[in-house]
Write a protein that holds these residues in place. Structure first.
Motif, PDB file in Angstrom:
ATOM      1  N   GLN A  83       0.816  -1.222   0.000  1.00  0.00           N
ATOM      2  CA  GLN A  83       0.000   0.000   0.000  1.00  0.00           C
ATOM      3  C   GLN A  83       0.853   1.277   0.000  1.00  0.00           C
ATOM      4  O   GLN A  83       0.568   2.196  -0.790  1.00  0.00           O
ATOM      5  CB  GLN A  83      -0.958  -0.021   1.198  1.00  0.00           C
ATOM      6  CG  GLN A  83      -1.835   1.209   1.340  1.00  0.00           C
ATOM      7  CD  GLN A  83      -1.233   2.262   2.273  1.00  0.00           C
ATOM      8  OE1 GLN A  83      -0.367   1.960   3.092  1.00  0.00           O
ATOM      9  NE2 GLN A  83      -1.679   3.504   2.146  1.00  0.00           N
ATOM     10  N   PRO A  84       1.898   1.381   0.828  1.00  0.00           N
ATOM     11  CA  PRO A  84       2.704   2.613   0.761  1.00  0.00           C
ATOM     12  C   PRO A  84       3.343   2.823  -0.604  1.00  0.00           C
ATOM     13  O   PRO A  84       3.460   3.956  -1.071  1.00  0.00           O
ATOM     14  CB  PRO A  84       3.762   2.393   1.855  1.00  0.00           C
ATOM     15  CG  PRO A  84       3.124   1.431   2.810  1.00  0.00           C
ATOM     16  CD  PRO A  84       2.316   0.513   1.950  1.00  0.00           C
ATOM     17  N   GLU A  85       3.750   1.728  -1.273  1.00  0.00           N
ATOM     18  CA  GLU A  85       4.347   1.866  -2.602  1.00  0.00           C
ATOM     19  C   GLU A  85       3.348   2.394  -3.621  1.00  0.00           C
ATOM     20  O   GLU A  85       3.671   3.263  -4.443  1.00  0.00           O
ATOM     21  CB  GLU A  85       4.868   0.510  -3.082  1.00  0.00           C
ATOM     22  CG  GLU A  85       6.145   0.017  -2.448  1.00  0.00           C
ATOM     23  CD  GLU A  85       6.608  -1.278  -3.097  1.00  0.00           C
ATOM     24  OE1 GLU A  85       7.463  -1.209  -3.988  1.00  0.00           O
ATOM     25  OE2 GLU A  85       6.098  -2.346  -2.725  1.00  0.00           O
ATOM     26  N   VAL A  86       2.134   1.851  -3.607  1.00  0.00           N
ATOM     27  CA  VAL A  86       1.132   2.272  -4.577  1.00  0.00           C
ATOM     28  C   VAL A  86       0.753   3.725  -4.342  1.00  0.00           C
ATOM     29  O   VAL A  86       0.636   4.516  -5.302  1.00  0.00           O
ATOM     30  CB  VAL A  86      -0.113   1.364  -4.504  1.00  0.00           C
ATOM     31  CG1 VAL A  86      -1.172   1.851  -5.492  1.00  0.00           C
ATOM     32  CG2 VAL A  86       0.246  -0.088  -4.804  1.00  0.00           C
ATOM     33  N   LEU A  87       0.581   4.106  -3.084  1.00  0.00           N
ATOM     34  CA  LEU A  87       0.243   5.487  -2.773  1.00  0.00           C
ATOM     35  C   LEU A  87       1.371   6.422  -3.209  1.00  0.00           C
ATOM     36  O   LEU A  87       1.122   7.503  -3.772  1.00  0.00           O
ATOM     37  CB  LEU A  87      -0.029   5.639  -1.278  1.00  0.00           C
ATOM     38  CG  LEU A  87      -0.481   7.021  -0.802  1.00  0.00           C
ATOM     39  CD1 LEU A  87      -1.731   7.475  -1.529  1.00  0.00           C
ATOM     40  CD2 LEU A  87      -0.708   7.005   0.712  1.00  0.00           C
ATOM     41  N   ALA A  88       2.614   6.013  -2.991  1.00  0.00           N
ATOM     42  CA  ALA A  88       3.757   6.826  -3.419  1.00  0.00           C
ATOM     43  C   ALA A  88       3.786   6.964  -4.937  1.00  0.00           C
ATOM     44  O   ALA A  88       4.163   8.022  -5.466  1.00  0.00           O
ATOM     45  CB  ALA A  88       5.052   6.204  -2.910  1.00  0.00           C
ATOM     46  N   TYR A  89       3.390   5.915  -5.654  1.00  0.00           N
ATOM     47  CA  TYR A  89       3.352   5.980  -7.114  1.00  0.00           C
ATOM     48  C   TYR A  89       2.328   7.016  -7.574  1.00  0.00           C
ATOM     49  O   TYR A  89       2.604   7.827  -8.473  1.00  0.00           O
ATOM     50  CB  TYR A  89       3.020   4.604  -7.685  1.00  0.00           C
ATOM     51  CG  TYR A  89       2.638   4.633  -9.149  1.00  0.00           C
ATOM     52  CD1 TYR A  89       3.578   4.924 -10.136  1.00  0.00           C
ATOM     53  CD2 TYR A  89       1.323   4.370  -9.548  1.00  0.00           C
ATOM     54  CE1 TYR A  89       3.221   4.962 -11.472  1.00  0.00           C
ATOM     55  CE2 TYR A  89       0.962   4.402 -10.882  1.00  0.00           C
ATOM     56  CZ  TYR A  89       1.912   4.700 -11.843  1.00  0.00           C
ATOM     57  OH  TYR A  89       1.543   4.734 -13.167  1.00  0.00           O
ATOM     58  N   LEU A  90       1.131   7.014  -6.975  1.00  0.00           N
ATOM     59  CA  LEU A  90       0.112   7.989  -7.357  1.00  0.00           C
ATOM     60  C   LEU A  90       0.578   9.417  -7.048  1.00  0.00           C
ATOM     61  O   LEU A  90       0.353  10.340  -7.847  1.00  0.00           O
ATOM     62  CB  LEU A  90      -1.198   7.692  -6.632  1.00  0.00           C
ATOM     63  CG  LEU A  90      -1.922   6.408  -7.056  1.00  0.00           C
ATOM     64  CD1 LEU A  90      -3.151   6.182  -6.186  1.00  0.00           C
ATOM     65  CD2 LEU A  90      -2.318   6.464  -8.523  1.00  0.00           C
ATOM     66  N   GLU A  91       1.236   9.594  -5.919  1.00  0.00           N
ATOM     67  CA  GLU A  91       1.739  10.927  -5.584  1.00  0.00           C
ATOM     68  C   GLU A  91       2.847  11.340  -6.547  1.00  0.00           C
ATOM     69  O   GLU A  91       2.951  12.518  -6.929  1.00  0.00           O
ATOM     70  CB  GLU A  91       2.228  10.939  -4.140  1.00  0.00           C
ATOM     71  CG  GLU A  91       1.085  10.802  -3.130  1.00  0.00           C
ATOM     72  CD  GLU A  91       1.569  10.701  -1.694  1.00  0.00           C
ATOM     73  OE1 GLU A  91       2.696  10.189  -1.494  1.00  0.00           O
ATOM     74  OE2 GLU A  91       0.836  11.121  -0.789  1.00  0.00           O
ATOM     75  N   HIS A  92       3.669  10.370  -6.956  1.00  0.00           N
ATOM     76  CA  HIS A  92       4.710  10.651  -7.946  1.00  0.00           C
ATOM     77  C   HIS A  92       4.095  11.080  -9.271  1.00  0.00           C
ATOM     78  O   HIS A  92       4.573  12.027  -9.913  1.00  0.00           O
ATOM     79  CB  HIS A  92       5.574   9.403  -8.143  1.00  0.00           C
ATOM     80  CG  HIS A  92       6.478   9.484  -9.334  1.00  0.00           C
ATOM     81  ND1 HIS A  92       7.618  10.248  -9.356  1.00  0.00           N
ATOM     82  CD2 HIS A  92       6.390   8.898 -10.575  1.00  0.00           C
ATOM     83  CE1 HIS A  92       8.206  10.146 -10.543  1.00  0.00           C
ATOM     84  NE2 HIS A  92       7.479   9.332 -11.296  1.00  0.00           N
ATOM     85  N   CYS A  93       3.015  10.400  -9.681  1.00  0.00           N
ATOM     86  CA  CYS A  93       2.333  10.772 -10.922  1.00  0.00           C
ATOM     87  C   CYS A  93       1.791  12.191 -10.848  1.00  0.00           C
ATOM     88  O   CYS A  93       1.893  12.961 -11.816  1.00  0.00           O
ATOM     89  CB  CYS A  93       1.191   9.795 -11.208  1.00  0.00           C
ATOM     90  SG  CYS A  93       1.711   8.170 -11.792  1.00  0.00           S
ATOM     91  N   ALA A  94       1.224  12.553  -9.697  1.00  0.00           N
ATOM     92  CA  ALA A  94       0.679  13.896  -9.534  1.00  0.00           C
ATOM     93  C   ALA A  94       1.773  14.949  -9.648  1.00  0.00           C
ATOM     94  O   ALA A  94       1.558  16.030 -10.218  1.00  0.00           O
ATOM     95  CB  ALA A  94      -0.034  14.013  -8.194  1.00  0.00           C
ATOM     96  N   THR A  95       2.951  14.645  -9.119  1.00  0.00           N
ATOM     97  CA  THR A  95       4.076  15.587  -9.205  1.00  0.00           C
ATOM     98  C   THR A  95       4.652  15.626 -10.615  1.00  0.00           C
ATOM     99  O   THR A  95       4.892  16.696 -11.184  1.00  0.00           O
ATOM    100  CB  THR A  95       5.171  15.194  -8.199  1.00  0.00           C
ATOM    101  OG1 THR A  95       4.621  15.227  -6.877  1.00  0.00           O
ATOM    102  CG2 THR A  95       6.353  16.145  -8.277  1.00  0.00           C
TER     103      THR A  95
END
Length: 495
Positions: A83-95
């Motif tokens: 879960q932390p990895e997937v959430l970090a991926y979405l935040e990376h996409c937003a950035t």
């Protein structure tokens, strides 16, 4: 003074900032559209992967297949991301795609009504109103937890929470913890709870089919190769896609060998992990493999074998201040209750807040069951697009595939509006009965599967249009290429 003068106008309002919302925003950016907002009720983006922060939360799909094909991720630390990895991926996409200026956090949709006199939507939120030419509902399938209305629940004196609303402040150490449900979130959090609780009761109404969870950590060399070897991420994505497509053979008629193979593998996994214990009987599924989601776990059965765990193979009848009573009248003590009882998939709250041309809400339109044309649109709701809406779920592969196919469909329709100068586009009512009939057939098929048989005709009717492992240009809900609009659509220049 006009409504547009009172409220800010955007071309597209996207409701939700999970996978669907972020994916929509990226595709809008890639198509050259910058006039949109993402309305998010929470203080942080992420959707289901923000909310489901329970211990052990992780993805059951290989990371290469769970990233967008148009925004690949070469940094997964595990083959089945946590879960932390997937959430970090979405935040990376937003950035990476500069989406933060479009985000409106703490901004919950309270209502959205089509304004025929203006030919646009009027979304009202907790932070004010907007007008929008296009409304994209990207709240997904897993946004609202389902907590059963058990008698006496309000009298319970300890912490009681859903896995998607995990209470990280609750002290579980040395407590008697009760987990109600044995679905995907349950099999992931139960091993962690077993290690913390003094005693753990697992209330199981229906035992799941479980296969081994084959997850490993990726190496620095693998991640470097993904960054520097041309074509390697795409090759691994296609490999993951076709390996998961083989799973589908166990779910459809005509391939009994695949169903037997899946059932045999699950039975062997269960028997080898439980060994010669009394748990073998209660954990044996009594329904055909594939009727419910097949779960992946390698530590679930070992957790059930521990001396501080009991499997209670009874439905819960009522809750007391410190007890749980099952259908057979037995009462068991409990200090904490964890609900692993799924989500309100069939009655999403957003459907009660969106009103179409005839003054009826989506919920009222769906009075006899949820359905959408190509899983995306509903007649009477112009310029409204539902992402991961009715009948979008998959039991064998990545929902991101379905999402990308639907985004292709949405972008094709928006492109048609731009080229023709039409004001609105919607599915025709003539096309609607065909899709409503398919939804009814799907429900009949589900009932038949529970009884152990699956009609061939129903199985064919329930197949969703889905994309392949690649990127754009796939068949997507009737749109064969970007820019084409099927005859089941109607575009009009006036409301």
């Amino acid at each position: 003074m006009t409504a547009a003068a009172h409220h800010p106008h955007v071309h597209t309002a996207v409701i939700g900032s999970g996978y669907s919302g972020i994916g929509t925003a990226i595709r809008l950016k890639q198509s050259g559209t910058d006039d949109f907002v993402i309305l998010e009720k929470a203080p942080r983006l992420g959707g289901a992967w923000r909310d489901n922060a329970y211990p052990g939360a992780a993805c059951d799909v290989p990371g290469h297949l769970y990233a967008f094909s148009f925004a690949p991720n070469t940094a997964w630390r595990t083959t089945l991301p946590t879960q932390p990895e997937v959430l970090a991926y979405l935040e990376h996409c937003a950035t990476r795609y500069a989406l933060h200026p479009h985000l409106r956090l703490n901004c919950e949709l309270t209502s959205a009504r089509w304004r025929p006199d203006e030919g646009r939507w009027r979304p009202d939120t907790t932070r004010g109103a907007y007008t929008a030419s296009v409304l994209v509902v990207a709240t997904g399938l897993l946004s609202t937890p389902h907590i059963p209305g058990l008698p006496g629940l309000e009298t319970f004196q300890g912490p009681a929470f859903h896995t998607a609303r995990w209470d990280h402040e609750a002290d579980l150490t040395g407590k008697r913890v009760a987990v109600i449900g044995t679905g995907a979130s349950a099999v992931q959090c139960i091993p962690h709870l077993q290690r913390r609780a003094a005693h753990l009761d697992v209330y199981q109404r229906t035992p799941p089919w479980v296969l081994p969870r084959l997850r490993r950590r990726t190496t620095a060399l693998e991640r470097a190769a993904l960054r520097h070897v041309p074509g390697l991420p795409r090759l691994l994505r296609h490999t993951a896609y076709w390996s998961r497509e083989l799973w589908a053979l166990a779910f459809v008629p005509g391939h009994p060998w695949a169903r037997v193979l899946a059932a045999t593998a699950a039975h062997l996994h269960r028997l080898l992990q439980l060994r010669a214990t009394a748990l073998r009987g209660p954990t044996r599924p009594s329904y055909r493999v594939g009727c419910k989601r097949i779960l992946l776990a390698s530590d679930y059965y070992p957790a059930l074998r521990q001396p501080n765990v009991d499997v209670v193979a009874q439905g819960v009848e009522k809750i007391g201040p410190r007890t749980i009573t099952t259908a057979d009248g037995s009462r068991r003590p409990a200090d904490v209750i964890v609900f692993a009882t799924g989500f309100r998939v069939h009655d999403p709250p957003v459907s009660h807040r969106v009103t179409g041309t005839d003054g009826r809400t989506l919920a009222e339109h769906w009075g006899e069951g949820m359905a959408a044309h190509n899983n995306v649109t509903v007649p009477g709701f112009p310029n409204l697009f539902l992402l991961l809406g009715p009948n979008s779920g998959l039991g064998h592969s990545s929902l991101v595939l379905m999402l990308e196919a639907q985004l292709d469909h949405v972008l094709a329709c928006l492109g048609h509006l731009e080229r023709t100068g039409a004001q609105a586009i919607e599915a025709t009512r003539e096309a609607w009965p065909r899709h409503a009939d398919v939804s009814a057939t799907c429900r009949a098929q589900a009932r038949a599967r529970v009884r152990g048989r699956a009609p061939r005709a129903a199985a064919h009717a329930c197949r969703n249009s889905r994309g392949g492992a690649g990127g754009r240009g796939r068949r997507a809900g009737g749109v064969r290429r970007e820019g084409a609009v099927p005859t089941s659509w109607r575009a009009r220049s006036a409301a």
